[in-house]
Design an enzyme around this catalytic site. Structure first.
Site, PDB file in Angstrom:
ATOM      1  N   ARG A  23      15.964  -8.814  11.628  1.00 44.79           N
ATOM      2  CA  ARG A  23      16.279 -10.121  11.024  1.00 44.79           C
ATOM      3  C   ARG A  23      17.496 -10.027  10.118  1.00 44.79           C
ATOM      4  O   ARG A  23      18.373 -10.896  10.161  1.00 44.79           O
ATOM      5  CB  ARG A  23      15.077 -10.664  10.260  1.00 44.79           C
ATOM      6  CG  ARG A  23      13.930 -11.063  11.171  1.00 44.79           C
ATOM      7  CD  ARG A  23      12.721 -11.497  10.390  1.00 44.79           C
ATOM      8  NE  ARG A  23      12.285 -10.406   9.522  1.00 44.79           N
ATOM      9  CZ  ARG A  23      11.470 -10.540   8.488  1.00 44.79           C
ATOM     10  NH1 ARG A  23      10.997 -11.725   8.164  1.00 44.79           N
ATOM     11  NH2 ARG A  23      11.112  -9.503   7.766  1.00 44.79           N
ATOM     12  N   ASN A  41      10.194 -13.473  12.142  1.00 45.74           N
ATOM     13  CA  ASN A  41       9.229 -12.735  12.951  1.00 45.74           C
ATOM     14  C   ASN A  41       8.137 -13.686  13.400  1.00 45.74           C
ATOM     15  O   ASN A  41       7.713 -14.559  12.642  1.00 45.74           O
ATOM     16  CB  ASN A  41       8.591 -11.605  12.140  1.00 45.74           C
ATOM     17  CG  ASN A  41       9.520 -10.434  11.929  1.00 45.74           C
ATOM     18  OD1 ASN A  41      10.519 -10.273  12.606  1.00 45.74           O
ATOM     19  ND2 ASN A  41       9.185  -9.589  10.963  1.00 45.74           N
TER      20      ASN A  41
END
EC number: 3.6.1.7
Length: 95
Positions: A23, A41
């Protein structure tokens, strides 16, 4: 796709993409490309990406997420393209 046209991508990335800095990697790359949106996520182990910007910048971002950080192992990147809705300000990691 026409270069410079504002578009939106929705992508689902699978593989070893959680717990490996994916990320933050995506956020850094998106900001460098001046793309707006978010990455998070998912409970199934995948990563979700929603982003808007010039087509060429989004194509570069999608190329980058195919690779990911060195610690990641990307298996699939499913991408849907649509028209931009100017829905985001900046780019962030969602939790």
């Amino acid at each position: 796709m026409e270069t410079g046209t504002e578009k939106r991508v929705s992508a689902r990335i699978t593989g070893r993409v959680q717990g490996v800095g994916f990320r933050n990697f995506t956020r850094r790359r998106a900001r460098r490309l001046d793309v707006t949106g978010w990455v998070r996520n998912e409970s199934d182990g995948s990563v979700r990406l929603e982003a808007e910007g010039p087509t060429d910048a989004l194509e570069s971002l999608i190329e980058a997420v195919h690779e990911g950080p060195r610690t990641a192992r990307v298996e699939t990147v499913d991408v849907d393209w649509s028209d931009a809705a100017d829905a985001f300000e900046g780019f962030r990691v969602r939790r």
